[in-house]
Design an enzyme around this catalytic site. Structure first.
Site, PDB file in Angstrom:
ATOM      1  N   HIS A 269       0.860  -1.193   0.000  1.00 48.56           N
ATOM      2  CA  HIS A 269       0.000   0.000   0.000  1.00 48.56           C
ATOM      3  C   HIS A 269       0.891   1.235   0.000  1.00 48.56           C
ATOM      4  O   HIS A 269       1.936   1.260   0.633  1.00 48.56           O
ATOM      5  CB  HIS A 269      -0.895   0.024   1.259  1.00 48.56           C
ATOM      6  CG  HIS A 269      -2.082   0.918   1.118  1.00 48.56           C
ATOM      7  ND1 HIS A 269      -2.017   2.266   1.351  1.00 48.56           N
ATOM      8  CD2 HIS A 269      -3.341   0.663   0.711  1.00 48.56           C
ATOM      9  CE1 HIS A 269      -3.208   2.811   1.125  1.00 48.56           C
ATOM     10  NE2 HIS A 269      -4.032   1.859   0.724  1.00 48.56           N
ATOM     11  N   ASP A 326      -7.844  -5.329  -0.192  1.00 47.83           N
ATOM     12  CA  ASP A 326      -8.290  -6.217  -1.269  1.00 47.83           C
ATOM     13  C   ASP A 326      -7.908  -7.675  -1.073  1.00 47.83           C
ATOM     14  O   ASP A 326      -8.346  -8.530  -1.847  1.00 47.83           O
ATOM     15  CB  ASP A 326      -7.703  -5.718  -2.599  1.00 47.83           C
ATOM     16  CG  ASP A 326      -8.295  -4.383  -2.996  1.00 47.83           C
ATOM     17  OD1 ASP A 326      -7.517  -3.463  -3.308  1.00 47.83           O
ATOM     18  OD2 ASP A 326      -9.520  -4.254  -2.961  1.00 47.83           O
TER      19      ASP A 326
HETATM   20  C1  SDX Z   1      -6.110  -0.084  -3.063  1.00 53.59           C
HETATM   21  O1  SDX Z   1      -4.362   4.406  -2.129  1.00 53.59           O
HETATM   22  C2  SDX Z   1      -5.321   3.794  -1.537  1.00 53.59           C
HETATM   23  O2  SDX Z   1      -5.769   4.184  -0.464  1.00 53.59           O
HETATM   24  C3  SDX Z   1      -5.856   2.591  -2.274  1.00 53.59           C
HETATM   25  C4  SDX Z   1      -6.879   1.757  -1.547  1.00 53.59           C
HETATM   26  C5  SDX Z   1      -8.170   2.528  -1.297  1.00 53.59           C
HETATM   27  O3  SDX Z   1      -8.881   2.202  -0.336  1.00 53.59           O
HETATM   28  O4  SDX Z   1      -8.491   3.387  -2.179  1.00 53.59           O
HETATM   29  O5  SDX Z   1      -6.365   1.338  -0.291  1.00 53.59           O
HETATM   30  C6  SDX Z   1      -7.272   0.529  -2.359  1.00 53.59           C
HETATM   31  O6  SDX Z   1      -5.864   0.229  -4.191  1.00 53.59           O
HETATM   32  C7  SDX Z   1      -5.233  -1.050  -2.312  1.00 53.59           C
HETATM   33  C8  SDX Z   1      -4.013  -1.526  -3.160  1.00 53.59           C
HETATM   34  C9  SDX Z   1      -4.528  -2.609  -4.110  1.00 53.59           C
HETATM   35  N1  SDX Z   1      -3.452  -3.010  -5.062  1.00 53.59           N
HETATM   36  C10 SDX Z   1      -2.834  -4.192  -4.960  1.00 53.59           C
HETATM   37  O7  SDX Z   1      -3.022  -4.995  -4.054  1.00 53.59           O
HETATM   38  C11 SDX Z   1      -1.881  -4.498  -6.115  1.00 53.59           C
HETATM   39  C12 SDX Z   1      -0.557  -5.041  -5.564  1.00 53.59           C
HETATM   40  N2  SDX Z   1       0.096  -3.964  -4.823  1.00 53.59           N
HETATM   41  C13 SDX Z   1       0.996  -3.136  -5.541  1.00 53.59           C
HETATM   42  O8  SDX Z   1       1.019  -3.106  -6.888  1.00 53.59           O
HETATM   43  C14 SDX Z   1       1.561  -1.980  -4.760  1.00 53.59           C
HETATM   44  O9  SDX Z   1       1.855  -2.412  -3.484  1.00 53.59           O
HETATM   45  C15 SDX Z   1       0.713  -0.724  -4.685  1.00 53.59           C
HETATM   46  C16 SDX Z   1       0.314  -0.264  -6.061  1.00 53.59           C
HETATM   47  C17 SDX Z   1      -0.498  -0.947  -3.861  1.00 53.59           C
HETATM   48  C18 SDX Z   1       1.547   0.355  -4.008  1.00 53.59           C
HETATM   49  O10 SDX Z   1       2.583   0.605  -4.840  1.00 53.59           O
HETATM   50  P1  SDX Z   1       3.807   1.507  -4.367  1.00 53.59           P
HETATM   51  O11 SDX Z   1       3.569   2.152  -3.057  1.00 53.59           O
HETATM   52  O12 SDX Z   1       4.132   2.350  -5.540  1.00 53.59           O
HETATM   53  O13 SDX Z   1       4.882   0.425  -4.078  1.00 53.59           O
HETATM   54  P2  SDX Z   1       6.173   0.370  -4.857  1.00 53.59           P
HETATM   55  O14 SDX Z   1       5.849   0.006  -6.253  1.00 53.59           O
HETATM   56  O15 SDX Z   1       6.938   1.625  -4.595  1.00 53.59           O
HETATM   57  O16 SDX Z   1       6.881  -0.870  -4.149  1.00 53.59           O
HETATM   58  C19 SDX Z   1       7.864  -0.710  -3.179  1.00 53.59           C
HETATM   59  C20 SDX Z   1       8.636  -2.032  -3.262  1.00 53.59           C
HETATM   60  C21 SDX Z   1       9.139  -2.339  -4.645  1.00 53.59           C
HETATM   61  O17 SDX Z   1      10.260  -3.195  -4.491  1.00 53.59           O
HETATM   62  P3  SDX Z   1      11.738  -2.585  -4.906  1.00 53.59           P
HETATM   63  O18 SDX Z   1      11.634  -2.213  -6.374  1.00 53.59           O
HETATM   64  O19 SDX Z   1      11.952  -1.389  -3.994  1.00 53.59           O
HETATM   65  O20 SDX Z   1      12.679  -3.726  -4.639  1.00 53.59           O
HETATM   66  O21 SDX Z   1       7.746  -3.113  -2.928  1.00 53.59           O
HETATM   67  C22 SDX Z   1       7.579  -3.933  -4.066  1.00 53.59           C
HETATM   68  C23 SDX Z   1       8.039  -3.151  -5.269  1.00 53.59           C
HETATM   69  O22 SDX Z   1       8.499  -4.019  -6.288  1.00 53.59           O
HETATM   70  N3  SDX Z   1       6.146  -4.253  -4.119  1.00 53.59           N
HETATM   71  C24 SDX Z   1       5.653  -5.460  -4.306  1.00 53.59           C
HETATM   72  C25 SDX Z   1       4.271  -5.325  -4.197  1.00 53.59           C
HETATM   73  N4  SDX Z   1       3.946  -4.049  -3.966  1.00 53.59           N
HETATM   74  C26 SDX Z   1       5.122  -3.382  -3.923  1.00 53.59           C
HETATM   75  N5  SDX Z   1       6.257  -6.632  -4.546  1.00 53.59           N
HETATM   76  C27 SDX Z   1       5.444  -7.703  -4.687  1.00 53.59           C
HETATM   77  N6  SDX Z   1       4.098  -7.645  -4.594  1.00 53.59           N
HETATM   78  C28 SDX Z   1       3.480  -6.480  -4.350  1.00 53.59           C
HETATM   79  N7  SDX Z   1       2.142  -6.428  -4.253  1.00 53.59           N
END
Ligand code: SDX
Length: 389
Positions: A269, A326
């Site tokens: 998140h 989710d």
């Molecule tokens: C919602 O914003 C809100 O409030 C949203 C929400 C709401 O109520 O409106 O809460 C609802 O959208 C919840 C999120 C639902 N999405 C998912 O579950 C999809 C999977 N999650 C991700 O794609 C991700 O975690 C996000 C999009 C939710 C957040 O992305 P960020 O904050 O941009 O995270 P990031 O890409 O900067 O990741 C930081 C690190 C990275 O690793 P490094 O490159 O630093 O080594 O964490 C890793 C990312 O690769 N990472 C994940 C991951 N999420 C981040 N690795 C594996 N699986 C994941 N899900």
């Protein structure tokens, strides 16, 4: 706060604005709607009362809640020609695409309530959106499964009406009984608002151009549909199904995640870097639902195993990746009989009060101005067209 000022005028009211609606502390896992902790509302309130609180700023007096509920009931139906419009849409289209189109088209059927500068019209459009989105969503679902549409029944409450319009009379009578309606109501409460998430920022951005509330909410529905946002609840179920059908172990799947071949959907998140308080509530609800409803695919057990393995792995804890809202919702929706492609529609119905509240709040913000993000130009320096320089 004393009135509302935009923290970063360059971005208008979307990338960083003041708001009185929702407070989140990502490190402490705190979520409050208009100051009330989500845990209190989850236990003591109803979705309709929470929708009123989020939109109008205060918990309703009993008379106010009844008036709000009556207005929604009176406006729950849609024009016959809109029904025909919905029925003419491609039945295998993703329900979120159809829902966004329908929300946008409401301005064509209700042109008397689209002027954002007219408070009475904004209020009327608010009631119409809140009242009709569940009716539209249910009809889209019935069309997708080739079932006759079921219109609203004005003897039923908001959530019960949505369930009946979707599943007919036999849903609540199923093995989940009264837990069915309570579970949907709680899930809608937990989705009602979430500060400046992608879809709400989109609603504010579109509304900041003086576009009407129907157009702004339609844009929000489209933003929510993406698998990185609301579409994640569908993506989680598809991930669980894929793990089960492929026969890979949880450990093998997590290795694929760590190798960046796939993302662990439902984890991570932008704001919560400790835990998502909603996920805790939803996990408890999933346990209750699946105690009563057999889980033939054992998806809940798989989700629990996946969560435990990830939280025991430093790859995830170092990156502060925890289950978000989710991760467990899809397991519940599937147990209730919703098809996977309807999960994000349920998220949209829950989030509608938040979108509406932010659209309305922005209109009254003295610093209200059009959203206009700036960029960092990294393209070519000036160069002249051949023969011009
Ligand atoms: C919602 O914003 C809100 O409030 C949203 C929400 C709401 O109520 O409106 O809460 C609802 O959208 C919840 C999120 C639902 N999405 C998912 O579950 C999809 C999977 N999650 C991700 O794609 C991700 O975690 C996000 C999009 C939710 C957040 O992305 P960020 O904050 O941009 O995270 P990031 O890409 O900067 O990741 C930081 C690190 C990275 O690793 P490094 O490159 O630093 O080594 O964490 C890793 C990312 O690769 N990472 C994940 C991951 N999420 C981040 N690795 C594996 N699986 C994941 N899900």
């Amino acid at each position: 706060s004393t009135g509302m000022t935009t923290l970063d005028p360059g971005f208008g009211n979307t990338a960083s604005c003041s708001s009185k609606i929702t407070y989140i502390d990502g490190a402490a896992g705190i979520l409050r709607y208009r100051g009330y902790p989500i845990q209190d509302l989850a236990v003591g309130s109803t979705f309709l009362e929470v929708a009123y609180l989020v939109i109008y700023g205060e918990l309703p007096e009993p008379g106010q809640l009844k008036e709000f509920s009556d207005k929604l009931r009176e406006n729950a139906d849609i024009p016959a020609e809109m029904g025909a419009f919905l029925d003419a849409m491609p039945r295998n289209g993703h329900p979120m695409a159809l829902l966004a189109s329908a929300a946008n088209t409401l301005s064509a059927y209700y042109a008397d309530s689209v002027d954002p500068s007219d408070e009475a019209q904004v209020e009327l459009a608010t009631i119409r959106l809140m009242a009709k989105l569940p009716t539209i969503a249910a009809r889209i679902y019935r069309n997708s499964v080739g079932a006759e549409p079921i219109g609203p029944d004005d003897s039923l409450g908001y959530v019960e009406n949505f369930i009946r319009m979707t599943f007919g009379d036999d849903a609540a009578a199923g093995e989940l009984g009264d837990l069915f309606g309570k579970a949907v109501d709680l899930l809608l409460i937990l989705h009602a608002d979430h500060e400046l998430n992608c879809s709400t920022a989109t609603v504010r951005t579109v509304g900041s151009s003086q576009a009407d509330i129907f157009a702004s909410v339609a844009a929000g529905i489209n933003a929510l549909s993406g698998p990185s946002h609301g579409g994640a609840n569908q993506a989680v179920l598809e991930m669980l199904d894929e793990i089960r059908e492929s026969g890979v172990t949880v450990a093998e799947f997590l290795e694929r995640v760590k190798a960046r071949e796939v993302r662990l959907m439902g984890f991570g998140h932008r704001v919560y870097k400790n835990f998502d308080p909603r996920s805790k509530e939803i996990k408890v609800l999933a346990t209750q639902i699946l105690d009563r409803h057999d889980d033939p695919d054992e998806l809940f057990a798989l989700a629990l195993e996946l969560e435990a393995a990830a939280l025991a792995d430093s790859y995830f804890t170092e990156r502060k990746l925890y289950p978000n809202v989710d991760f467990y919702t899809g397991v519940i929706y599937r147990a209730m009989g919703f098809p996977t492609n309807m999960f994000t529609v349920l998220f949209a119905i829950g989030r509608l009060p938040g979108w509406v509240a932010h659209y309305r709040e922005q209109l009254h913000d003295p610093a209200f101005r059009i959203a206009r993000p700036r960029q960092h130009y990294i393209g070519s320096a000036e160069r002249r067209y051949p023969g011009q320089g």
